[in-house]
Design a protein around this motif. Structure first.
Motif, PDB file in Angstrom:
ATOM      1  N   MET A   1       0.836  -1.177   0.000  1.00  0.00           N
ATOM      2  CA  MET A   1       0.000   0.000   0.000  1.00  0.00           C
ATOM      3  C   MET A   1       0.885   1.245   0.000  1.00  0.00           C
ATOM      4  O   MET A   1       1.800   1.363   0.793  1.00  0.00           O
ATOM      5  N   ALA A   2       0.607   2.193  -0.879  1.00  0.00           N
ATOM      6  CA  ALA A   2       1.383   3.425  -0.967  1.00  0.00           C
ATOM      7  C   ALA A   2       0.883   4.423   0.074  1.00  0.00           C
ATOM      8  O   ALA A   2      -0.318   4.547   0.316  1.00  0.00           O
ATOM      9  N   THR A   3       1.816   5.130   0.672  1.00  0.00           N
ATOM     10  CA  THR A   3       1.455   6.166   1.638  1.00  0.00           C
ATOM     11  C   THR A   3       2.136   7.460   1.244  1.00  0.00           C
ATOM     12  O   THR A   3       3.127   7.472   0.532  1.00  0.00           O
ATOM     13  N   LYS A   4       1.594   8.550   1.741  1.00  0.00           N
ATOM     14  CA  LYS A   4       2.196   9.858   1.491  1.00  0.00           C
ATOM     15  C   LYS A   4       3.246  10.104   2.551  1.00  0.00           C
ATOM     16  O   LYS A   4       2.935  10.440   3.685  1.00  0.00           O
ATOM     17  N   GLN A   5       4.478   9.904   2.211  1.00  0.00           N
ATOM     18  CA  GLN A   5       5.549  10.112   3.163  1.00  0.00           C
ATOM     19  C   GLN A   5       6.040  11.550   3.090  1.00  0.00           C
ATOM     20  O   GLN A   5       6.239  12.100   2.018  1.00  0.00           O
ATOM     21  N   GLY A   6       6.232  12.152   4.241  1.00  0.00           N
ATOM     22  CA  GLY A   6       6.756  13.499   4.305  1.00  0.00           C
ATOM     23  C   GLY A   6       5.747  14.581   3.976  1.00  0.00           C
ATOM     24  O   GLY A   6       6.080  15.746   3.960  1.00  0.00           O
ATOM     25  N   LYS A   8       2.581  16.635   5.125  1.00  0.00           N
ATOM     26  CA  LYS A   8       1.739  16.924   6.273  1.00  0.00           C
ATOM     27  C   LYS A   8       0.317  17.190   5.825  1.00  0.00           C
ATOM     28  O   LYS A   8       0.078  17.711   4.751  1.00  0.00           O
ATOM     29  N   ASP A   9      -0.620  16.845   6.667  1.00  0.00           N
ATOM     30  CA  ASP A   9      -2.025  17.135   6.415  1.00  0.00           C
ATOM     31  C   ASP A   9      -2.301  18.549   6.923  1.00  0.00           C
ATOM     32  O   ASP A   9      -2.332  18.784   8.123  1.00  0.00           O
ATOM     33  N   ASN A  10      -2.464  19.492   6.013  1.00  0.00           N
ATOM     34  CA  ASN A  10      -2.665  20.886   6.379  1.00  0.00           C
ATOM     35  C   ASN A  10      -4.127  21.303   6.374  1.00  0.00           C
ATOM     36  O   ASN A  10      -4.428  22.479   6.470  1.00  0.00           O
ATOM     37  N   ARG A  11      -5.018  20.343   6.268  1.00  0.00           N
ATOM     38  CA  ARG A  11      -6.442  20.686   6.260  1.00  0.00           C
ATOM     39  C   ARG A  11      -6.896  21.055   7.665  1.00  0.00           C
ATOM     40  O   ARG A  11      -6.524  20.423   8.639  1.00  0.00           O
ATOM     41  N   LEU A  12      -7.726  22.073   7.752  1.00  0.00           N
ATOM     42  CA  LEU A  12      -8.293  22.495   9.028  1.00  0.00           C
ATOM     43  C   LEU A  12      -9.666  21.868   9.203  1.00  0.00           C
ATOM     44  O   LEU A  12     -10.407  21.705   8.241  1.00  0.00           O
ATOM     45  N   LYS A  32      -9.279  27.988   5.578  1.00  0.00           N
ATOM     46  CA  LYS A  32      -8.913  26.653   5.098  1.00  0.00           C
ATOM     47  C   LYS A  32      -7.952  26.737   3.915  1.00  0.00           C
ATOM     48  O   LYS A  32      -6.997  25.981   3.823  1.00  0.00           O
ATOM     49  N   GLU A  33      -8.196  27.683   3.010  1.00  0.00           N
ATOM     50  CA  GLU A  33      -7.305  27.859   1.856  1.00  0.00           C
ATOM     51  C   GLU A  33      -5.911  28.283   2.304  1.00  0.00           C
ATOM     52  O   GLU A  33      -4.906  27.790   1.786  1.00  0.00           O
ATOM     53  N   LEU A  34      -5.843  29.199   3.264  1.00  0.00           N
ATOM     54  CA  LEU A  34      -4.546  29.648   3.765  1.00  0.00           C
ATOM     55  C   LEU A  34      -3.798  28.514   4.460  1.00  0.00           C
ATOM     56  O   LEU A  34      -2.578  28.410   4.326  1.00  0.00           O
ATOM     57  N   ALA A  35      -4.510  27.662   5.176  1.00  0.00           N
ATOM     58  CA  ALA A  35      -3.871  26.523   5.844  1.00  0.00           C
ATOM     59  C   ALA A  35      -3.299  25.549   4.825  1.00  0.00           C
ATOM     60  O   ALA A  35      -2.198  25.033   5.005  1.00  0.00           O
ATOM     61  N   GLU A  36      -4.036  25.307   3.755  1.00  0.00           N
ATOM     62  CA  GLU A  36      -3.543  24.397   2.721  1.00  0.00           C
ATOM     63  C   GLU A  36      -2.309  24.962   2.030  1.00  0.00           C
ATOM     64  O   GLU A  36      -1.389  24.242   1.696  1.00  0.00           O
ATOM     65  N   LYS A  37      -2.296  26.265   1.837  1.00  0.00           N
ATOM     66  CA  LYS A  37      -1.192  26.899   1.121  1.00  0.00           C
ATOM     67  C   LYS A  37       0.046  27.107   2.007  1.00  0.00           C
ATOM     68  O   LYS A  37       1.172  26.883   1.567  1.00  0.00           O
ATOM     69  N   HIS A  38      -0.167  27.551   3.250  1.00  0.00           N
ATOM     70  CA  HIS A  38       0.954  27.949   4.109  1.00  0.00           C
ATOM     71  C   HIS A  38       1.209  26.993   5.265  1.00  0.00           C
ATOM     72  O   HIS A  38       2.156  27.194   6.020  1.00  0.00           O
ATOM     73  N   LYS A  40      -0.799  24.336   8.321  1.00  0.00           N
ATOM     74  CA  LYS A  40      -1.762  24.462   9.418  1.00  0.00           C
ATOM     75  C   LYS A  40      -1.222  25.350  10.544  1.00  0.00           C
ATOM     76  O   LYS A  40      -1.952  26.149  11.120  1.00  0.00           O
ATOM     77  N   ASP A  41       0.065  25.215  10.848  1.00  0.00           N
ATOM     78  CA  ASP A  41       0.665  25.964  11.949  1.00  0.00           C
ATOM     79  C   ASP A  41       0.769  27.460  11.660  1.00  0.00           C
ATOM     80  O   ASP A  41       0.770  28.275  12.579  1.00  0.00           O
TER      81      ASP A  41
END
Length: 54
Positions: A1-6, A8-12, A32-38, A40-41
């Motif tokens: 199974m393939a996973t997304k390594q490295g 981060k989940d930036n969805r709020l 939410k758009e800003l979190a995805e782009k920049h 979550k933190d």
């Protein structure tokens, strides 16, 4: 199974987006758009800058 390594989940969550929206005066969708782009933190910081520039 393939996973997304490295990647981060930036969805709020809706609750997190509402918190940023209430404290920075951007819409929850914009938060939410800003979190995805920049990331979550950095979403709240970017939201404050977003309104200051606009």
């Amino acid at each position: 199974m393939a996973t997304k390594q490295g990647k981060k989940d930036n969805r709020l969550s809706d609750k997190e987006a509402m918190h940023i929206a209430e404290t920075t005066d951007v819409s929850p969708g914009q938060a939410k758009e800003l979190a995805e782009k920049h990331g979550k933190d950095n979403a709240e910081k970017e939201a404050k800058n977003f309104k200051a520039e606009g």
